[in-house]
Enzyme design. Structure first.
Site, PDB file in Angstrom:
ATOM      1  N   ARG A 544       0.806  -1.181  -0.014  1.00  0.00           N
ATOM      2  CA  ARG A 544       0.203   0.014  -0.006  1.00  0.00           C
ATOM      3  C   ARG A 544       0.811   1.096  -0.084  1.00  0.00           C
ATOM      4  O   ARG A 544       1.936   1.202   0.383  1.00  0.00           O
ATOM      5  CB  ARG A 544      -0.911  -0.073   1.241  1.00  0.00           C
ATOM      6  CG  ARG A 544      -2.054  -1.084   1.168  1.00  0.00           C
ATOM      7  CD  ARG A 544      -2.912  -0.538  -0.055  1.00  0.00           C
ATOM      8  NE  ARG A 544      -3.774   0.724   0.119  1.00  0.00           N
ATOM      9  CZ  ARG A 544      -5.030   0.595   0.555  1.00  0.00           C
ATOM     10  NH1 ARG A 544      -5.781  -0.285   0.727  1.00  0.00           N
ATOM     11  NH2 ARG A 544      -5.636   1.878   0.854  1.00  0.00           N
ATOM     12  N   THR A 650       4.670  -8.613   5.420  1.00  0.00           N
ATOM     13  CA  THR A 650       4.547  -9.686   5.031  1.00  0.00           C
ATOM     14  C   THR A 650       4.921 -10.010   3.420  1.00  0.00           C
ATOM     15  O   THR A 650       5.537 -10.986   3.106  1.00  0.00           O
ATOM     16  CB  THR A 650       3.115 -10.216   5.144  1.00  0.00           C
ATOM     17  OG1 THR A 650       2.401  -9.361   4.557  1.00  0.00           O
ATOM     18  CG2 THR A 650       2.801 -10.562   6.548  1.00  0.00           C
TER      19      THR A 650
END
Ligand code: 26W
Length: 802
Positions: A544, A650
């Site tokens: 993001r 992640t």
């Protein structure tokens, strides 16, 4: 030998072709056969689900209920067929009739019911829990529209609705028989009865919650778990009276208001949106889920004394924190438990995971909003707060001064993180560094009061999707060299270290990376019309768009490199910088950074002096299925957040297991990646968390770094002077010069130096491939199988149901 599942699947596909389309696979069209394959696969899972849930009930096993506003599932067909070990058989079966399963994979839209890390983690955990045969049910909302589609027009992000259900709804199994009513607004009346003070909720507005079940497959297991997604609709439905009076719009108003609750996912990531609809969404799925869970438990056991032994409700960040007062409401108002007994059950059944320390992401709701929308819930929160403050004054008078910071209700707000900590028996962070920061900084007062509550469970990823399915060539090489055991237990992958000096394996690794690069290059050519050089180094930053993740630092280094090539005859090895990132719709600065990256990409593309050495690509509409194409093609994994800001990450783990070498700060799980591969197989740069805090306290002045560094001056003045394609980026120039809250300028020199070290390492092909091998072979601990086993053993105390 064909497994029986494949056989059943084929029969079922043919049956569905007849029943649904009055046709057969020989004459069926792509859309019909696509639908038949998804429906048939779903049926297989439904049957396995039935058998497994029977076993769970028979064994009265303790179950996990995972509450999350987001599950970033992605596509499911490939994952389910792979987990069922039927992919090759069905691929061959379809090919017999001229259908290419890869086309079906592309036809399936992502289920984008999440924003980023938190949502994807939830889906990885569902895959791991099921593969390890742990009984878990996920609960969330069946958003009609998932995360928006991103379209870049003249470098500017535009958002478009994501209607995913039409093409992927085959995975959703409606259960109208299990609808549940949820109450909003209204008033509460208290009256004394022989059973004591009882509270009645009156004049409330009802919304019906209709469940849709998505079955979760696992690998090499009998288990199939469920992700239950609630859809909102009005209890009163269409108003015939109003309609006959010609009030057509008004007649559908109730339905519109009710269904708006599950209409769309809030595209906010790490920044709260204090909108009342968001609060309604949170209470809607929490109440429906807890009513179902308590009803089933009571039907089976007839009491709630055993509830904490038979159920654990996991709160995924603060978004489902209303679980605390809602479970209290149900136990007291619906089952007549007194406060203390209800609290004892509640506080021993709830566990909370924090995923961010960003203050703007720690949810707080205005008291009036909660009071008006959820009057009964507010009265319970008030009592929880009163008792909590009393407890602090009595047991920790030394903390009385900071009661305002610790209280659940204060400064006119209901603080959801404090409510979660007070109402849960376990609070964990998602990486060692992050969990330490929670204990020593963010929640340090609570750590004094509840030292045993705070633990850590470092995040993980399901390697079955992110390695075996996304990178079949590498998965095949691993199977050849170390056997297939790693598919079930990733700790086996460590055996791959034995091939560190094996020339054949090292050159095979290079070939595989090249193949994956070609696949990505084709995608980029098709979508961006840019030809990238597959012999260049692929440097990837995909996540993001957020200031603290510092995509801006990445593009500043690129501009510096561009200038050195163009004006100083620098001739670096060819490198391709790949970005992909969505910005929250209302996040202006994030959109400006996307615009800068796109402008730099155009500038380089148009510059014959530079484009053979440097390419910059912004790939639009980042999502799970796109990550599965980009990540296997990466050489360098950019994990450059300001130290102390990225809870874990992640993507860093997904890139590592696909052989990319990390270029990063000592932040989040990067620290544990560093420990796993050693200092010679990673590129670390920048200030540490401590150094960042010290610089903050000393007072950070970006202009000091501007004055002290010629390259910074050159790059910023180049931007200011319209050097980037003549476009105006004054907002970013001023942002960097006069605020730069995430210290891009402070880490610039160290970052550029790290890039020079990367280039030098990459020039030594054999050495770099060995670094890549080390990252693959030492990724075992980042398996979500390991993470969920940590949760199962240390937090949830659940056992697999074989
Ligand atoms: C209220 C709006 C909102 C929505 C989502 C606030 C915060 C969030 C999430 C917590 C943001 C998120 O996804 N956090 C990421 O969670 C990952 C999984 O634990 C971590 O790996 C990332 O570091 C963290 O940023």
């Amino acid at each position: 030998m064909e497994n029986h599942v494949s056989q059943k699947l084929k029969t079922s596909i043919e049956k569905i072709m007849e029943v649904n389309f009055g046709n057969n696979i020989k004459n069926g069209n792509k859309r019909q056969v696509y639908e038949a394959v998804l429906t048939a696969t779903n049926e297989i899972l439904a049957e396995k689900r039935y058998e497994y849930s029977k076993k769970v009930k028979e064994q009265e096993a303790k179950q996990v209920y995972y509450m999350s506003m987001e599950f970033l599932v992605g596509t499911s067909l490939k994952n389910n067929l792979w987990n069922l070990e039927a992919e090759d058989d069905i691929k061959a079966f379809l090919a017999e009739y001229g259908f290419d399963i890869e086309e079906f994979y592309e036809m399936e839209p992502d289920a984008g019911l999440g924003n980023g890390g938190l949502g994807r983690l939830a889906s990885c955990y569902m895959d791991s829990m099921t593969t390890l045969s742990y009984p878990i049910t996920g609960f969330s909302i069946r958003y009609e529209f998932g995360i928006f589609k991103q379209v870049i027009i003249d470098g500017w992000q535009n958002e478009f609705p994501d209607s995913w259900i039409d093409q992927a709804g085959y995975w959703l199994n409606p259960r109208a028989d299990e609808e549940i009513e949820v109450h909003f607004f209204g008033n509460i009346k208290e009256h004394w009865t022989d059973k004591g003070l009882t509270t009645e909720h009156t004049d409330y507005v009802s919304v019906m919650a209709k469940p849709y079940d998505l079955f979760i497959s696992g690998y090499d297991t009998e288990a199939v778990n469920t992700l239950r997604l609630w859809s909102a609709k009005s209890t009163s439905g269409f108003n015939m009276d109003l309609f006959s009076k010609g009030e057509y719009v008004k007649s559908t108003e109730n339905e519109a208001i009710a269904s708006s609750i599950s209409k769309v996912l809030y595209p906010a990531d790490d920044k709260i949106e204090g909108k009342s609809l968001r609060l309604k969404q949170q209470y809607f799925f929490v109440s429906a889920s807890l009513q179902q869970i308590t009803k089933e438990h009571y039907k089976k056991y007839g009491t709630f004394e055993s509830f904490p032994d038979k159920a654990v409700i996991h709160i995924n960040d603060t978004h489902p924190s209303l679980c605390v007062p809602e479970l209290m409401r149900i136990l007291m108002d619906d089952y007549g438990y007194v406060w203390d007994a209800a609290w004892d059950i509640t506080a021993n059944s709830l566990a909370y995971t924090n995923h961010t320390v960003m203050s703007e992401a720690l949810e707080k709701w205005p008291i009036d909003l909660v009071k008006s929308h959820l009057p009964r819930i507010y009265s319970i929160i008030e009592e929880i707060n009163r008792r909590f403050c009393q407890f602090i004054y009595t047991n920790h008078p030394e903390l009385s001064a900071s009661i305002d910071k610790m209280a659940i209700i204060s400064e006119g707000m209901v603080k959801m993180a404090n409510l979660c900590i007070a109402g849960s028996y376990s609070v964990n962070g998602v990486s060692k560094l992050h969990s330490d920061i929670l204990k020593t900084d963010t929640f340090h007062n609570f750590n004094i009061v509840y030292p045993d509550k705070f633990t850590n469970v470092t995040n993980g990823i399901t390697h079955r999707r992110w390695l075996c399915q996304a990178n079949p060539l590498l998965s095949q090489l691993l199977t050849e060299k170390i056997g297939g055991g790693f598919k079930k237990s990733l700790s086996d992958i460590e055996k791959f270290n034995e091939f560190y000096y094996d020339e054949a394996v090292l050159s095979r690794l290079r070939e595989i990376k090249k193949e994956n690069k070609k696949r990505l290059a084709d995608y980029i050519a098709q979508k961006n019309g840019i030809e990238v050089n597959c012999d260049s180094m692929f440097d990837v930053q995909v996540k993001r768009l957020h200031e603290y993740k510092r995509q801006l630092l990445n593009v500043l280094q690129i501009i510096d490199l561009y200038r050195k090539i163009k004006f100083q005859g620098f001739r670096p090895l060819p490198q391709t910088y790949i970005f992909a990132a969505k910005a929250s719709a209302g996040y202006f600065m994030a959109k400006e950074i996307i615009r800068l990256i796109c402008a730099v990409s155009d500038m380089v593309e148009r510059d014959p002096d530079v484009r053979d050495f440097l390419k910059v690509v912004f790939i639009a509409d980042y999502k799970v299925s796109l990550a599965e194409i980009i990540i296997p093609a990466a050489d360098i994994s950019e994990q450059i957040s300001q130290a102390g800001k990225e809870a874990s990450g992640t993507g860093n783990m997904k890139l590592m297991i696909n052989g990319a070498v990390t270029l990063g700060t000592m932040d989040g799980a990067n620290v544990e990646i560093y420990e796993a591969v050693g200092p010679e197989n990673i590129f670390i740069f920048g200030l540490s968390t401590q150094e960042v805090n010290d610089l903050y306290h000393r007072g950070y002045r970006p202009e000091d770094f501007y004055n002290a560094n010629q390259s910074i001056r050159d790059v910023l003045e180049f931007i200011k002077s319209g050097g980037i394609g003549g476009k105006n980026f004054d907002s970013l120039y001023h942002y960097l010069m006069y605020s730069d809250p995430y210290m891009n300028l402070a880490d610039f020199a160290s970052y550029c130096d790290a890039h020079r070290r990367v280039e030098e390492a990459y020039r030594d092909e054999a050495r770099f491939t060995q670094m890549s091998l080390k990252n693959i072979a030492n990724a075992g601990i980042f398996a979500s199988d390991r993470s969920v086993t940590d949760y199962a053993n240390h937090i949830w105390h659940v056992k697999p149901v074989q």
